[in-house]
Design an enzyme around this catalytic site. Structure first.
Site, mmCIF file in Angstrom:
data_model
loop_
_atom_site.group_PDB
_atom_site.id
_atom_site.type_symbol
_atom_site.label_atom_id
_atom_site.label_comp_id
_atom_site.label_asym_id
_atom_site.label_seq_id
_atom_site.Cartn_x
_atom_site.Cartn_y
_atom_site.Cartn_z
ATOM 1 N N ASP A 58 0.860 -1.196 0.000
ATOM 2 C CA ASP A 58 0.000 0.000 0.000
ATOM 3 C C ASP A 58 0.894 1.243 0.000
ATOM 4 O OD1 ASP A 58 -1.969 1.604 2.641
ATOM 5 O OD2 ASP A 58 -1.766 2.077 0.496
ATOM 6 N N ASP B 43 -5.205 -10.738 -15.364
ATOM 7 C CA ASP B 43 -6.263 -11.705 -15.053
ATOM 8 C C ASP B 43 -7.482 -11.361 -15.914
ATOM 9 O OD1 ASP B 43 -6.605 -13.319 -11.899
ATOM 10 O OD2 ASP B 43 -7.852 -13.623 -13.675
ATOM 11 N N ASP C 10 -9.801 -16.665 -15.970
ATOM 12 C CA ASP C 10 -10.577 -17.080 -14.813
ATOM 13 C C ASP C 10 -11.702 -18.051 -15.213
ATOM 14 O OD1 ASP C 10 -11.048 -16.411 -11.951
ATOM 15 O OD2 ASP C 10 -13.023 -15.912 -12.719
ATOM 16 N N GLU D 99 -7.483 -20.977 -16.094
ATOM 17 C CA GLU D 99 -7.878 -21.597 -14.839
ATOM 18 C C GLU D 99 -8.988 -22.576 -15.209
ATOM 19 O OE1 GLU D 99 -10.540 -19.882 -12.137
ATOM 20 O OE2 GLU D 99 -9.550 -20.700 -10.388
ATOM 21 N N HIS E 46 -4.343 -17.323 -4.638
ATOM 22 C CA HIS E 46 -5.187 -16.483 -3.776
ATOM 23 C C HIS E 46 -6.457 -17.195 -3.328
ATOM 24 C CE1 HIS E 46 -6.832 -16.297 -7.735
ATOM 25 N NE2 HIS E 46 -7.922 -15.758 -7.254
ATOM 26 N N ASP E 47 -6.679 -18.401 -3.879
ATOM 27 C CA ASP E 47 -7.870 -19.188 -3.496
ATOM 28 C C ASP E 47 -7.525 -20.329 -2.553
ATOM 29 O OD1 ASP E 47 -9.244 -19.131 -6.880
ATOM 30 O OD2 ASP E 47 -9.516 -17.728 -5.201
HETATM 31 O O1 TEU Z 1 -11.866 -19.308 -8.982
HETATM 32 C C1 TEU Z 1 -12.672 -20.282 -9.606
HETATM 33 C C2 TEU Z 1 -12.933 -21.382 -8.690
HETATM 34 O O2 TEU Z 1 -13.133 -22.495 -9.081
HETATM 35 C C3 TEU Z 1 -13.014 -21.057 -7.257
HETATM 36 O O3 TEU Z 1 -14.311 -21.379 -6.871
HETATM 37 C C4 TEU Z 1 -11.985 -21.839 -6.502
HETATM 38 O O4 TEU Z 1 -11.843 -23.137 -7.021
HETATM 39 C C5 TEU Z 1 -12.463 -21.955 -5.105
HETATM 40 O O5 TEU Z 1 -12.599 -20.636 -4.655
HETATM 41 C C6 TEU Z 1 -11.446 -22.711 -4.263
HETATM 42 O O6 TEU Z 1 -11.941 -22.700 -2.960
HETATM 43 C C7 TEU Z 1 -11.761 -18.119 -9.756
HETATM 44 C C8 TEU Z 1 -10.920 -17.118 -8.969
HETATM 45 O O7 TEU Z 1 -9.610 -17.660 -8.789
HETATM 46 C C9 TEU Z 1 -11.608 -16.882 -7.654
HETATM 47 O O8 TEU Z 1 -10.830 -16.024 -6.819
HETATM 48 C C10 TEU Z 1 -12.956 -16.240 -7.925
HETATM 49 O O9 TEU Z 1 -13.663 -16.130 -6.699
HETATM 50 C C11 TEU Z 1 -13.799 -17.103 -8.895
HETATM 51 O O10 TEU Z 1 -13.055 -17.584 -10.007
HETATM 52 C C12 TEU Z 1 -14.928 -16.275 -9.474
HETATM 53 O O11 TEU Z 1 -14.367 -15.317 -10.356
HETATM 54 CA CA CA Z 2 -3.427 2.062 -1.130
#
Ligand code: TEU
Ligand code: CA
Length: 545
Positions: free
Chosen positions: A20, A97, A206, A260, A328-329
């Protein structure tokens, strides 16, 4: 250089939590610019940048309201142009992305689509998937079909004004685009081309495997809301759309795309990356499901034999794999598959996991903070959660009186674990922000942070840097064939890479016992941790040439 993506190490940035620059507690583009020298120092060749487009942040930027403007909190287009130019000055490629399975419900397309159900008058109506329910009541149970969504009980939301439902595989604020509609496709392709014309080097796409739906929208097999990917993943038209996108956007450019491809498997993966007409790379999730017992929240123990099977089968299935432990997931890999019982064990198991993954044949995707050995967050209260997936899951669990089990699942596997601020130093807010961060900083930043680890030769960070440098400088590591080595020692994962008359062997001890690999590890250790006289100590790793 053509196919540059085949030989570089990618680094995934989740901008909201990276750095930040203006003290509002939210990471931003200027914050990333200030850390590009760190990425160069680390040896990164490309960045996958999570969404930075305008968004109401219902799903932290994966709900886009304007594909061609920058989210206010992250800065502006001038900041983006500077980021891109500064990255290219450092020979770092930028992969954006691309979220085109759905938009935000605040995107102008959806606002217009919702404004009138008259398809003759309203060309935007067919940009999305609108259907009549079983009656005009809009009551639960009258949806057009019984599909569940990833984030909500039903994949449909009712619009009072038109008395119709719209489809959303994710949240109600993420309406699915109708890819059957050629105008939608053309709008997406021209947007992609404008980003390419600005100089970006590629896209991570995505949930791209879900953009084509079975147009009959049939009920899933089950009573009540039923998750039905058999009707919205890997549908036949997916390949038509990807080939059309390749021709209209990617052909003729020195760029790349990684899909993805949720629900991909070793059987259908080849249809996507087999001949260069669709995707260059894909993310498969067999490894990410290795400790899920059904739903991801039901956790089962990591099984090293299953890990070996998955790696081997994917090495056989497609020529170029992506290599990743997290994103990030996903939760933090060292908490998930390492040993965090002590700081020392955490450090050595983080190093071992890195060696295990990033010398396999494929392209490494390192997630921000993984190189520091960052771990899961000890959230103390649901109010600290920020992720819609966890928040909705907990709400549903509470309604069923299953709070505690759900909370444990979230602590172990919740996506917020990977979204706490990047830990730049051991001081207040881990050097991420001068303000109050949008999500709590992990208290372990005192022990795990870039500033201290850069000065410590034995840190996870310096080990990652050595590993990346080794890989970047070694053609066997980048291009050699892969072959599993069966040592007969159940705790050891080992493999051989060979290119021409050169080879390297990798040995990783996934246990806390010392194992003797001297019979197999003939040669010089060019990179190692906890390896002495042919023995791997607890969570030891060795690269032998
Ligand atoms: O994730 C797609 C997806 O399959 C997610 O549901 C993921 O497998 C799950 O969150 C795992 O717990 C993509 C992005 O990476 C995710 O951050 C987004 O929330 C999602 O698509 C919708 O755009
Ligand atoms: Ca900021």
């Amino acid at each position: 250089m053509k196919d540059w993506w085949k030989s570089c190490t990618f680094y995934q940035i989740y901008p909201r939590s990276f750095c930040d620059s203006n003290g509002d507690g939210i990471g931003d583009l200027r914050g990333i610019i200030s850390k590009l020298d760190y990425l160069s120092w680390l040896g990164v060749g490309a960045v996958w940048l999570c969404p930075v487009y305008k968004s109401p942040n219902a799903d932290m930027g994966y709900d886009i309201s304007d594909y061609e403007d920058i989210m206010e909190e992250f800065g502006n287009m001038a900041d983006f142009d500077e980021l891109l130019s500064e990255m290219h000055k450092r020979n770092i490629k930028l992969v954006m992305d691309l979220v085109v399975n759905h938009t935000s419900d605040e995107h102008e397309w959806f606002i217009k689509s919702k404004s009138s159900a008259d398809e003759k008058e309203n060309p935007y109506r067919d940009f999305y998937i609108w259907r009549d329910g079983k009656d005009k009541s809009g009551k639960p149970g009258t949806e057009p079909n019984n599909w569940a969504s990833f984030f909500t009980p039903s994949a449909w939301s009712f619009d009072e004004s038109s008395k119709q439902w719209y489809l959303h595989l994710f949240s109600e604020k993420q309406p699915d685009l109708n890819w059957e509609n050629e105008t939608v496709r053309d709008e997406v392709y021209s947007m992609i081309n404008r980003w390419f014309d600005k100089g970006v080097d590629g896209f991570r796409m995505d949930v791209i495997s879900c953009i084509a739906k079975d147009k009959r929208l049939p009920d899933g097999n089950g009573s009540g809301y039923t998750f039905s990917p058999e009707y919205f993943a890997f549908q036949p038209k997916l390949h038509d759309y990807l080939r059309e996108m390749r021709e209209k956007c990617f052909d003729g450019r020195n760029c790349m795309c990684v899909g993805e491809t949720t629900f991909v498997n070793t059987e259908n993966a080849g249809t996507l990356v087999g001949d260069g007409r669709e995707l260059d790379l894909l993310f498969q999730f067999d490894l990410m499901d290795i400790d899920s017992d059904g739903p991801k929240w039901n956790i089962k123990k990591f099984d090293l034999n299953r890990f070996k099977e998955i790696i081997s089968s994917w090495q056989k299935a497609i020529p170029w794999n992506t290599l990743f432990w997290s994103n990030h997931d996903q939760p933090r890999v060292v908490s998930r598959f390492g040993d965090t019982s002590t700081i020392e064990r955490r450090i050595i198991s983080a190093k071992m996991l890195a060696v295990a993954m990033y010398l396999i044949k494929g392209i490494p995707f390192i997630y921000q903070g993984e190189e520091l050995g960052m771990g899961n967050m000890p959230f103390s209260d649901p109010s600290e959660l920020r992720d819609i997936e966890s928040i909705n899951f907990l709400k549903g669990a509470d309604e069923k009186g299953e709070h505690d089990k759900a909370w444990q699942g979230i602590l172990a596997k919740g996506r917020d674990n990977a979204r706490t601020p990047m830990q730049w130093n051991g001081r207040e807010n881990a050097g991420f922000s001068a303000g109050t961060p949008w999500i709590r900083v992990n208290p372990d930043h005192k022990e795990f942070n870039a500033e201290d680890e850069m000065k410590d030769e034995s840190s996870v960070l310096n080990f990652y840097r050595k590993l990346i440098a080794f890989r970047n400088g070694n053609d066997v590591a980048k291009f050699g064939d892969f072959e599993l080595i069966e040592t007969g020692i159940p705790e050891v994962f080992s493999y051989r890479r060979a290119l021409g008359n050169k080879e390297l062997k990798v040995f990783c001890n996934f246990s806390d016992k010392t194992v003797n690999i001297s019979e197999y590890a003939k040669g010089r250790a060019v990179l190692s941790s906890e390896y002495e006289e042919g023995c791997l100590k607890a969570f030891g790793a060795a690269v032998i040439i």
